[in-house]
Design a protein around this motif. Structure first.
Motif, PDB file in Angstrom:
ATOM      1  N   VAL A  42       0.879  -1.006   0.121  1.00  0.00           N
ATOM      2  CA  VAL A  42       0.154   0.116  -0.391  1.00  0.00           C
ATOM      3  C   VAL A  42       0.721   0.975  -0.334  1.00  0.00           C
ATOM      4  N   ASP A  43      -0.001   2.193  -0.229  1.00  0.00           N
ATOM      5  CA  ASP A  43       0.961   3.807   0.011  1.00  0.00           C
ATOM      6  C   ASP A  43       0.993   4.388   0.644  1.00  0.00           C
ATOM      7  N   LEU A  44       0.581   3.826   1.861  1.00  0.00           N
ATOM      8  CA  LEU A  44       0.615   3.824   3.446  1.00  0.00           C
ATOM      9  C   LEU A  44      -0.418   3.370   4.844  1.00  0.00           C
ATOM     10  N   GLN A  45       0.651   3.571   6.055  1.00  0.00           N
ATOM     11  CA  GLN A  45      -0.048   2.139   6.568  1.00  0.00           C
ATOM     12  C   GLN A  45      -0.698   3.618   7.871  1.00  0.00           C
ATOM     13  N   LEU A  46      -1.600   3.800   8.048  1.00  0.00           N
ATOM     14  CA  LEU A  46      -1.932   4.744   8.943  1.00  0.00           C
ATOM     15  C   LEU A  46      -2.852   4.067  10.074  1.00  0.00           C
ATOM     16  N   LEU A  47      -1.979   4.855  11.303  1.00  0.00           N
ATOM     17  CA  LEU A  47      -2.706   3.368  12.134  1.00  0.00           C
ATOM     18  C   LEU A  47      -3.292   5.374  13.308  1.00  0.00           C
ATOM     19  N   LEU A  48      -5.293   5.423  13.222  1.00  0.00           N
ATOM     20  CA  LEU A  48      -5.455   6.612  14.045  1.00  0.00           C
ATOM     21  C   LEU A  48      -5.924   6.555  15.330  1.00  0.00           C
ATOM     22  N   GLY A 103      -2.722   6.766  -6.021  1.00  0.00           N
ATOM     23  CA  GLY A 103      -2.456   5.599  -7.146  1.00  0.00           C
ATOM     24  C   GLY A 103      -3.875   4.535  -6.602  1.00  0.00           C
ATOM     25  N   ASP A 104      -3.224   3.214  -7.312  1.00  0.00           N
ATOM     26  CA  ASP A 104      -3.889   2.491  -7.028  1.00  0.00           C
ATOM     27  C   ASP A 104      -3.957   1.058  -5.779  1.00  0.00           C
ATOM     28  N   LEU A 105      -2.864   1.580  -5.494  1.00  0.00           N
ATOM     29  CA  LEU A 105      -2.778   0.478  -3.879  1.00  0.00           C
ATOM     30  C   LEU A 105      -3.379   1.228  -2.804  1.00  0.00           C
ATOM     31  N   GLY A 106      -3.349   2.238  -2.664  1.00  0.00           N
ATOM     32  CA  GLY A 106      -4.409   2.688  -1.615  1.00  0.00           C
ATOM     33  C   GLY A 106      -3.892   2.360  -0.432  1.00  0.00           C
ATOM     34  N   ILE A 107      -4.094   3.094   0.641  1.00  0.00           N
ATOM     35  CA  ILE A 107      -3.679   2.912   1.989  1.00  0.00           C
ATOM     36  C   ILE A 107      -4.765   2.194   3.088  1.00  0.00           C
ATOM     37  N   SER A 156       4.407  -1.616   3.454  1.00  0.00           N
ATOM     38  CA  SER A 156       4.678   0.409   2.318  1.00  0.00           C
ATOM     39  C   SER A 156       5.898   1.277   3.239  1.00  0.00           C
ATOM     40  N   LEU A 157       6.315   2.109   2.551  1.00  0.00           N
ATOM     41  CA  LEU A 157       7.214   2.553   2.576  1.00  0.00           C
ATOM     42  C   LEU A 157       7.423   3.855   3.621  1.00  0.00           C
ATOM     43  N   ARG A 158       5.532   4.227   4.109  1.00  0.00           N
ATOM     44  CA  ARG A 158       5.624   5.068   4.937  1.00  0.00           C
ATOM     45  C   ARG A 158       4.456   4.778   6.284  1.00  0.00           C
ATOM     46  N   ARG A 159       4.854   4.560   7.085  1.00  0.00           N
ATOM     47  CA  ARG A 159       4.113   3.853   8.263  1.00  0.00           C
ATOM     48  C   ARG A 159       4.062   5.329   9.161  1.00  0.00           C
ATOM     49  N   VAL A 160       2.566   5.622   9.954  1.00  0.00           N
ATOM     50  CA  VAL A 160       2.104   6.403  10.545  1.00  0.00           C
ATOM     51  C   VAL A 160       1.304   6.249  11.528  1.00  0.00           C
ATOM     52  N   GLN A 217      -3.115  15.889   4.018  1.00  0.00           N
ATOM     53  CA  GLN A 217      -1.783  15.597   4.889  1.00  0.00           C
ATOM     54  C   GLN A 217      -1.289  14.778   4.130  1.00  0.00           C
ATOM     55  N   GLU A 218      -1.348  13.582   5.586  1.00  0.00           N
ATOM     56  CA  GLU A 218      -0.593  12.586   5.348  1.00  0.00           C
ATOM     57  C   GLU A 218      -0.661  11.463   4.026  1.00  0.00           C
ATOM     58  N   ILE A 219      -1.996  11.077   3.434  1.00  0.00           N
ATOM     59  CA  ILE A 219      -2.260  11.000   2.073  1.00  0.00           C
ATOM     60  C   ILE A 219      -1.150  11.580   1.210  1.00  0.00           C
TER      61      ILE A 219
END
Length: 266
Positions: free
Chosen positions: A48-54, A91-95, A162-166, A242-244
């Motif tokens: 995925v493009d981003l892994q995001l934990l709220l 893009g197609d990968l999503g988050i 993903s390259l980005r983990r937040v 901003q994060e996406i």
């Protein structure tokens, strides 16, 4: 040396050579097996493009109405056209996104497990899941550092790469219990995880400065402020965009480690 001794010596040398060959073959086989295993594990992970934990504050300072405003604010943000546009541009990968609740060092809960969001339809499904989420943690101290530590472990074996983990830490107070946040922040950054913040200023008008100094970290880390819970949705929307997108909106001096900035939600 007699002929029998010569024969024995040659035989021993041949056996020794065969043993080395077997050992070499065994090592090569083990290396190949390990490579295949690692390759299979990598293929098993979905990129995925981003892994995001709220990470949502549910400590004693947050009443039920304020908790509901946070949930509605997150849902509203995922319904925002701006967030949908950011997803489309990504893009197609999503988050991959998940939601956790936290308060003191003994209380953390993964309220919504990891799921992929790539478009408006999947964003709407996540928004509905957020709206349906009950409050699993009621009361307790404010252990920001422990929440960060717990959050970092949630990336392991979640099935995504993903390259980005937040980790997004949202809250209305300073840490008063558990591990000091800056230590957990530094460990997270060392592990390749960025910590962003959403500081709600209804009880502490300088909470954003505290987040800047002790909570956020990692390349591109930032703090967004909300004056109160009623403006939480606006702040969350700007933060998600901003994060996406990963493109800084504005920048200010920030603490180490990593690059960080803060901007107002108004």
């Amino acid at each position: 040396m007699s002929d029998p001794d010569t024969v024995r010596l040659m035989a021993n040398q041949m056996i020794s050579g065969l043993s080395r060959l077997r050992l070499l073959a065994l090592l090569l086989g083990l290396g190949l097996s390990l490579g295949l295993l690692l390759s299979s594990e990598a293929k098993a992970q979905r990129e995925v493009d981003l892994q995001l934990l709220l990470a949502v504050d549910t400590s004693s300072s947050v009443n039920d109405k304020e908790f509901d405003l946070q949930m509605r604010g997150i849902a509203e943000a995922f319904r925002s056209p701006g967030v949908h546009a950011a997803l489309q541009a990504a893009g197609d990968l999503g988050i991959a996104v998940a939601l956790m609740q936290w308060s003191d060092s003994r209380k953390q809960d993964m309220s919504i497990d990891w799921r992929v969001v790539r478009n408006a339809e999947e964003a709407e499904a996540f928004a509905q899941a957020v709206e349906a989420t009950a409050r699993y943690i009621v009361g307790g101290g404010t252990a920001i550092g422990t929440a960060i530590e717990y959050g970092v472990t949630r990336f392991a074996r979640n099935g995504f790469y993903s390259l980005r983990r937040v980790i997004d830490v949202s809250g209305d107070g300073r840490a008063n219990q558990g591990r000091f946040p800056v230590r957990s922040r530094d460990d997270a950054v060392a592990a390749g995880v960025t910590i962003n913040g959403l500081a709600i200023l209804n009880e502490d008008s300088f909470l954003d400065s505290y987040y800047l100094r002790y909570v956020i970290g990692g390349t591109g880390a930032f703090v967004i402020t909300a004056d109160d819970y009623d403006s939480f949705a606006v702040a969350m929307t700007r933060k998600l965009i901003q994060e996406i997108s990963g493109v800084p909106l504005s920048q200010a001096p920030a603490p180490k480690p990593g690059l960080a900035f803060a901007f107002q939600s108004q």
